[in-house]
Scaffold this active site. Structure first.
Site, PDB file in Angstrom:
ATOM      1  N   GLU A 251       0.828  -1.190   0.000  1.00  0.00           N
ATOM      2  CA  GLU A 251       0.000   0.000   0.000  1.00  0.00           C
ATOM      3  C   GLU A 251       0.871   1.252   0.000  1.00  0.00           C
ATOM      4  O   GLU A 251       0.415   2.336  -0.363  1.00  0.00           O
ATOM      5  CB  GLU A 251      -0.855  -0.033   1.271  1.00  0.00           C
ATOM      6  CG  GLU A 251      -2.106   0.771   1.204  1.00  0.00           C
ATOM      7  CD  GLU A 251      -3.027   0.395   2.358  1.00  0.00           C
ATOM      8  OE1 GLU A 251      -3.656  -0.672   2.282  1.00  0.00           O
ATOM      9  OE2 GLU A 251      -3.079   1.158   3.328  1.00  0.00           O
ATOM     10  N   GLU A 379      -0.798 -12.597  14.134  1.00  0.00           N
ATOM     11  CA  GLU A 379      -1.889 -12.830  13.185  1.00  0.00           C
ATOM     12  C   GLU A 379      -2.768 -14.014  13.564  1.00  0.00           C
ATOM     13  O   GLU A 379      -3.945 -14.049  13.222  1.00  0.00           O
ATOM     14  CB  GLU A 379      -1.333 -13.000  11.761  1.00  0.00           C
ATOM     15  CG  GLU A 379      -2.448 -12.999  10.734  1.00  0.00           C
ATOM     16  CD  GLU A 379      -1.960 -12.899   9.297  1.00  0.00           C
ATOM     17  OE1 GLU A 379      -0.856 -12.377   9.072  1.00  0.00           O
ATOM     18  OE2 GLU A 379      -2.709 -13.335   8.414  1.00  0.00           O
ATOM     19  N   ARG A 390      -8.696  -5.002   8.723  1.00  0.00           N
ATOM     20  CA  ARG A 390      -7.500  -4.386   9.309  1.00  0.00           C
ATOM     21  C   ARG A 390      -6.999  -3.232   8.446  1.00  0.00           C
ATOM     22  O   ARG A 390      -7.003  -3.318   7.231  1.00  0.00           O
ATOM     23  CB  ARG A 390      -6.388  -5.432   9.422  1.00  0.00           C
ATOM     24  CG  ARG A 390      -5.043  -4.848   9.778  1.00  0.00           C
ATOM     25  CD  ARG A 390      -4.008  -5.902  10.053  1.00  0.00           C
ATOM     26  NE  ARG A 390      -3.462  -6.545   8.873  1.00  0.00           N
ATOM     27  CZ  ARG A 390      -2.494  -6.023   8.111  1.00  0.00           C
ATOM     28  NH1 ARG A 390      -1.989  -4.839   8.391  1.00  0.00           N
ATOM     29  NH2 ARG A 390      -2.039  -6.690   7.068  1.00  0.00           N
TER      30      ARG A 390
HETATM   31  C1  LIG Z   1       3.473  -9.473   1.843  1.00  0.00           C
HETATM   32  C2  LIG Z   1       2.964  -8.933   3.138  1.00  0.00           C
HETATM   33  C3  LIG Z   1       3.170  -7.590   3.458  1.00  0.00           C
HETATM   34  C4  LIG Z   1       2.711  -7.068   4.672  1.00  0.00           C
HETATM   35  N1  LIG Z   1       2.951  -5.754   4.960  1.00  0.00           N
HETATM   36  C5  LIG Z   1       2.541  -5.263   6.165  1.00  0.00           C
HETATM   37  C6  LIG Z   1       2.828  -3.913   6.540  1.00  0.00           C
HETATM   38  O1  LIG Z   1       3.447  -3.159   5.791  1.00  0.00           O
HETATM   39  N2  LIG Z   1       2.411  -3.480   7.743  1.00  0.00           N
HETATM   40  C7  LIG Z   1       1.720  -4.290   8.599  1.00  0.00           C
HETATM   41  O2  LIG Z   1       1.377  -3.821   9.672  1.00  0.00           O
HETATM   42  N3  LIG Z   1       1.448  -5.569   8.287  1.00  0.00           N
HETATM   43  C8  LIG Z   1       1.841  -6.081   7.087  1.00  0.00           C
HETATM   44  N4  LIG Z   1       1.569  -7.388   6.774  1.00  0.00           N
HETATM   45  C9  LIG Z   1       0.963  -8.272   7.782  1.00  0.00           C
HETATM   46  C10 LIG Z   1       2.001  -8.748   8.777  1.00  0.00           C
HETATM   47  O3  LIG Z   1       3.254  -8.800   8.171  1.00  0.00           O
HETATM   48  C11 LIG Z   1       1.686 -10.133   9.340  1.00  0.00           C
HETATM   49  O4  LIG Z   1       0.377 -10.159   9.766  1.00  0.00           O
HETATM   50  C12 LIG Z   1       2.590 -10.419  10.519  1.00  0.00           C
HETATM   51  O5  LIG Z   1       3.930 -10.289  10.139  1.00  0.00           O
HETATM   52  C13 LIG Z   1       2.359 -11.772  11.133  1.00  0.00           C
HETATM   53  O6  LIG Z   1       3.349 -11.973  12.141  1.00  0.00           O
HETATM   54  P1  LIG Z   1       3.292 -13.180  13.149  1.00  0.00           P
HETATM   55  O7  LIG Z   1       4.401 -12.989  14.108  1.00  0.00           O
HETATM   56  O8  LIG Z   1       1.926 -13.305  13.687  1.00  0.00           O
HETATM   57  O9  LIG Z   1       3.526 -14.453  12.234  1.00  0.00           O
HETATM   58  P2  LIG Z   1       4.666 -14.834  11.164  1.00  0.00           P
HETATM   59  O10 LIG Z   1       5.686 -13.794  10.980  1.00  0.00           O
HETATM   60  O11 LIG Z   1       3.959 -15.344   9.965  1.00  0.00           O
HETATM   61  O12 LIG Z   1       5.412 -16.014  11.882  1.00  0.00           O
HETATM   62  C14 LIG Z   1       4.804 -17.248  12.114  1.00  0.00           C
HETATM   63  C15 LIG Z   1       5.800 -18.088  12.864  1.00  0.00           C
HETATM   64  O13 LIG Z   1       5.163 -19.247  13.332  1.00  0.00           O
HETATM   65  C16 LIG Z   1       5.947 -20.364  13.054  1.00  0.00           C
HETATM   66  N5  LIG Z   1       5.048 -21.506  12.924  1.00  0.00           N
HETATM   67  C17 LIG Z   1       3.917 -21.610  12.197  1.00  0.00           C
HETATM   68  N6  LIG Z   1       3.371 -22.814  12.366  1.00  0.00           N
HETATM   69  C18 LIG Z   1       4.159 -23.488  13.218  1.00  0.00           C
HETATM   70  C19 LIG Z   1       4.143 -24.787  13.779  1.00  0.00           C
HETATM   71  N7  LIG Z   1       3.187 -25.690  13.498  1.00  0.00           N
HETATM   72  N8  LIG Z   1       5.122 -25.147  14.629  1.00  0.00           N
HETATM   73  C20 LIG Z   1       6.136 -24.289  14.932  1.00  0.00           C
HETATM   74  N9  LIG Z   1       6.197 -23.048  14.422  1.00  0.00           N
HETATM   75  C21 LIG Z   1       5.228 -22.661  13.583  1.00  0.00           C
HETATM   76  C22 LIG Z   1       6.719 -20.026  11.815  1.00  0.00           C
HETATM   77  O14 LIG Z   1       7.918 -20.742  11.753  1.00  0.00           O
HETATM   78  C23 LIG Z   1       6.976 -18.547  12.040  1.00  0.00           C
HETATM   79  O15 LIG Z   1       8.150 -18.363  12.791  1.00  0.00           O
HETATM   80  C24 LIG Z   1       2.023  -7.912   5.557  1.00  0.00           C
HETATM   81  C25 LIG Z   1       1.815  -9.253   5.237  1.00  0.00           C
HETATM   82  C26 LIG Z   1       2.266  -9.765   4.032  1.00  0.00           C
HETATM   83  C27 LIG Z   1       1.992 -11.195   3.707  1.00  0.00           C
END
Ligand SMILES: Cc1cc2nc3c(=O)[nH]c(=O)nc-3n(C[C@H](O)[C@H](O)[C@H](O)COP(=O)(O)OP(=O)(O)OC[C@H]3O[C@@H](n4cnc5c(N)ncnc54)[C@H](O)[C@@H]3O)c2cc1C
Ligand code: SF4
Ligand code: SF4
Ligand code: FES
Lengths: 575, 231
Positions: A251, A379, A390
């Site tokens: 965005e 997330e 969101r």
């Molecule tokens: C392309 C893209 C661009 C984005 N840009 C923005 C932005 O500019 N600003 C914003 O605010 N948000 C943005 N978002 C949203 C945001 O990046 C994500 O929602 C956020 O990073 C999710 O973080 P998290 O820590 O919840 O999970 P993630 O970073 O997805 O990490 C998940 C973790 O869980 C682990 N895991 C999963 N399943 C298992 C399992 N069964 N056993 C052990 N480990 C597991 C994985 O190894 C990983 O370490 C964007 C998303 C995308 C896809």
């Protein structure tokens, strides 16, 4: 193998690592992650992280809170949105102190830019609220937090996949079971507190910005253990995915001045959001794109429109949008400096997930009763600060603010509580699941079932939904589940068996899809990202409430819980 | 179009040494090599093993040797390679299975450069100040995704014990950060026997970097900084 820790964090993205930073050195904590920490999808986030620093122009946390509530179509819990907007400021400063390389203003303070739905004075005009590092803000968050983990000597179990969550009969969390992917061994992690930070489940849809590994593991495992999920019908489609590939164009492209154009070259957002135009919230823009396409105004009558950056200074495109430019050049062979870019909405973000309170405690009912020892953030969780839709840059804030709060609360919890005994044979379910997949002999392929699931979800449960489409999808899910019992995998080895991993992940995707569809079918209104063509209006009288879905022996059960409203009464949502 | 993938395979449970296996897949010229690997894994041979996640060049999972060069499989298009593609694991690391290598030694090297900001001065209540010009000094090296393409392309790394380019890039990222206060400790690490001086300026690393980081240039800057601080 058996391990004992005070606290176990599952997931090493922004949310998991932020929590780890609170616990490291203060109690015995481990992080389990199926990917190497730096491979987590937080690293893909591009555009920015919102906080009302007011470095560039006047701004206030309460404006940020308002935008978050309105952006979420009033389904946001306002106590949580207030925490988010207030603590965002602190969290950004903390990241900066840890070395985050923000883009800067000439006087050395953090620079800020515009992003969709973030406004001045309760909706008047766009405001510069997004802090950023070029267009790799998420990369820098992930790196910065991983660097802190190294500094704090956090114990990691890399490439360990959680398969099960351990709960006692009276509902106390006592740990998790994980598979060491490299060796195929099972590990039982006995802990006083567990945080789930496993990220989203964009891979239920065909076109998505999400990594191949984002399969909703934590969400599905909680669901299997009989705990409820919240607001699963709300799934965000980001307007600007690269046509067919789904790779995200941030965005920030529009924040820097990019414009959406239809096949006729018109700036069509003028018709749908006269004030915020291309920077209207994502649900609004994604629907507008599809409207244009349906009316035959897609490019060459096809199912895409253009993101046009050609009027921006080359310098902005090359430096502030460097990664986006690289994606377009690499995958489309086009140059954003001179070519408009073909885009279509792409499945992006799960607003729903595991219900929690503002301290990250997982809750189980309308009264928000917590599960002792179980936390969720990021997330995979639903606090709910994003409600029905969101705002851009609000997820990264969510990770750091609620990851931090969850970590702090866990620390207190593990200091005040003893270890509960484990159930007998804690890993029997995980072992049975793996053995079943390794030994099953059928005719079905994991990839085929997955592709059909993604295709069908795209057709019937994405931006536009109808009762008929959702019922069709329910039937399809019954069929796919049935076929899933007849899968065969090729790889029967123990070492690094990714064939096995993908089969397990497909099971999680099926669970997530089932929850999404059931909740979407029940909600007979349109709100935020959930748009029912057969019920196109928002209906506050009947539907200003969160959905909770629980799996019981008799099937899925739906119940509802009130939305917490503190400062802003629901109003019609126009931009 | 049809392409033939010639892939190095190794399953430690059944094989004593690696061998090659060929697969023919139907792909679009604009598909990624990763798409071709997925075609094989999903529809022909599920036992083919490799790491992948983001599929667009930002997570660093799928570094491998593609027609002899270290690349991310998700960042190379079929049309740029032609109909016959040889795929092998990264050099210099122990192979766990097929294209999956043990990166623990790589991360261990990374950890030795103290890859985190060190500054014990009490922080201000707001952000520390840093001008855009100061920030610019770390723009390039802060892009590193730790994919190991550079380190495993470095001929010195194959034969001798040394930090390797990726660790130095990450040392650079903090050495040149105006907020960091550990210059001496950092230079001590980078200046040691296994440090920057092993580099012969062969540029393999720069060529291999999928993030376009000027790796060799960063190493040169570190060397100059050491000489400057010593004089
Ligand atoms: C392309 C893209 C661009 C984005 N840009 C923005 C932005 O500019 N600003 C914003 O605010 N948000 C943005 N978002 C949203 C945001 O990046 C994500 O929602 C956020 O990073 C999710 O973080 P998290 O820590 O919840 O999970 P993630 O970073 O997805 O990490 C998940 C973790 O869980 C682990 N895991 C999963 N399943 C298992 C399992 N069964 N056993 C052990 N480990 C597991 C994985 O190894 C990983 O370490 C964007 C998303 C995308 C896809
Ligand atoms: S320039 Fe130095 S680090 Fe890079 S490949 Fe050559 S010897 Fe190795
Ligand atoms: S410098 Fe480049 S090639 Fe080396 S690890 Fe970092 S991103 Fe990969
Ligand atoms: S899969 Fe992430 S870099 Fe290729």
């Amino acid at each position: 193998m058996y391990h004992r820790f005070d606290a176990v964090i599952v997931g090493a993205g922004g949310a998991g690592l932020m929590a780890a930073a609170q616990l490291a050195g203060k109690c015995n904590v481990a992080v389990i992650t199926k990917l190497y920490p730096v491979r987590s999808h937080t690293g893909a986030a591009q555009g920015g992280i919102a906080a009302a620093l007011a470095n560039v122009e006047e701004d206030h946390w309460i404006w940020h809170m308002f935008d978050t509530v309105k952006g979420g179509d009033y389904l946001v819990d306002q106590d949580a949105a207030e925490v988010l907007a207030r603590e965002a400021i602190d969290a950004i400063i903390e990241l900066e102190h840890w070395g985050f390389p923000f883009n800067r203003l000439p006087d050395g303070r953090i620079d800020q830019r515009r992003f969709g739905g973030h406004t001045r004075n309760f909706g008047e005009a766009p405001v510069r609220r997004s802090c950023y590092a070029a267009d790799r803000t998420g990369h820098m968050i992930l790196q910065t937090l991983y660097q802190q983990s190294i500094k704090n000597q956090v114990v990691f179990f890399d490439e360990f996949m959680m398969l099960d969550l351990l709960l006692t009969d009276d509902g106390v969390c006592t740990g998790v079971v994980a598979l060491d992917v490299e060796t195929g061994e099972f590990h039982v992690f006995h802990a006083k507190a567990v945080l789930l930070a496993t990220g989203g489940y964009g891979r239920v849809f065909k076109v998505t910005s999400n990594a191949l590994s984002l399969t909703g593991d934590g969400v599905a495992i909680v669901f299997r253990r009989g705990l409820p999920l919240e607001d699963m019908e709300f799934y965000q489609f980001h307007p600007t995915g690269i046509y067919k590939l789904g790779i995200l164009l941030s965005e920030a492209c529009r924040g820097e001045g990019g414009i959406l154009r239809n096949g006729l070259g018109e700036r069509f957002m003028e018709r749908y959001a006269p004030t915020l135009l291309d920077l209207a919230p994502r649900d609004v823009v994604s629907r507008s794109i599809y409207h244009e396409i349906r009316e035959g105004r897609g490019v060459e009558g096809k199912d895409y429109v253009y993101l046009d950056l050609t009027h921006l200074p080359k310098e902005v495109i090359e430096t502030k949008l460097a990664d986006n430019t690289d994606f377009v050049r690499t995958y489309l062979g086009l140059d954003p400096v001179v070519d408009p870019i073909p885009i279509q909405p792409t499945a992006h973000y799960a607003m729903g997930g595991i219900p929690t309170d503002v301290d990250g405690r997982v809750t189980v009912d309308a009264q928000n009763t917590p599960v002792p020892g179980l936390y969720a953030a990021g997330e995979c969780a639903c606090v709910s600060v994003h409600g029905a839709n969101r705002l851009g840059t609000n997820s990264l804030v969510d990770l750091v603010v609620f990851g931090r709060r969850a970590g702090k609360h866990m620390l207190q919890f593990v200091q005040e509580n003893d270890l509960h005994p484990l159930p007998k044979e804690p890993d029997y379910r995980a072992r049975a699941e793996v053995e079943w997949i390794l030994e099953n002999e059928g005719q079905e392929k994991v990839a085929t079932i997955r592709a059909e699931l993604q295709e069908a979800m795209m057709a019937d449960a994405s931006v536009f939904r109808t009762g008929d489409g959702l019922r069709r999808m329910q039937d399809k899910l019954v069929e796919l589940r049935n076929r899933f019992t007849r899968i065969t995998i090729d790889d029967r080895s123990r070492t690094f068996n990714t064939d096995l991993v993908e089969a397990i992940e497909l099971g999680y995707l099926l669970d997530c899809a089932e929850a999404i569809v059931a909740c979407a079918l029940a909600r007979e209104e349109s709100r935020g990202a959930h748009y029912r063509e057969d019920f196109p209006q928002r209906d506050d009288a009947n539907w200003l409430k969160h959905t909770l879905v629980t799996r019981t022996s008799g099937g899925l059960e739906l119940s509802y819980k009130p939305v917490i409203i503190t400062r802003f009464q629901p109003k019609e949502r126009t931009y | 179009m049809q392409v033939t993938l010639r892939i190095q395979r190794f399953n430690p449970e059944t094989d004593t040494k690696p061998h090659y296996q060929e697969y023919t897949v139907e792909v679009e010229p604009t598909d990624r090599v990763l798409d071709a690997l997925n075609q094989v894994k999903w529809y022909q041979d599920g036992s083919l093993t490799y790491r992948r996640s983001c599929a667009h060049g930002i997570c660093g999972s799928d570094a491998m040797r593609i027609n002899g060069r270290n690349r991310l499989a998700c960042k190379v298009l079929i049309k740029d390679l032609g109909p016959k593609i040889t795929i092998e694991p990264l050099l210099g690391f122990k192979v766990i299975k097929d294209l999956v290598v043990d990166l623990e030694p790589f991360f261990a090297q990374y950890r030795t450069v103290m890859p985190y900001l060190i500054n014990d001065e009490p922080p201000p209540t707001r952000e520390r100040l840093q001008t855009p010009e100061e920030r610019e000094l770390i723009e390039d090296t802060s892009k590193c995704i730790l994919c190991a393409c550079c380190t495993s392309a470095c001929p010195i790394f194959w034969t001798t014990e040394w930090l390797g380019p990726a660790a130095i890039v990450n040392g650079h990222r903090f050495l040149f950060d105006s907020r960091d206060r550990a210059t001496e400790e950092r230079l001590a690490v980078l200046n040691q026997r296994f440090g920057v001086w092993r580099c012969r300026t062969i540029f393999n690393c720069t060529e291999a970097c999928p993030r376009g980081i000027q790796v060799t240039h960063a190493i040169e800057q570190v060397k100059r900084r050491i000489l400057f601080e010593q004089s």
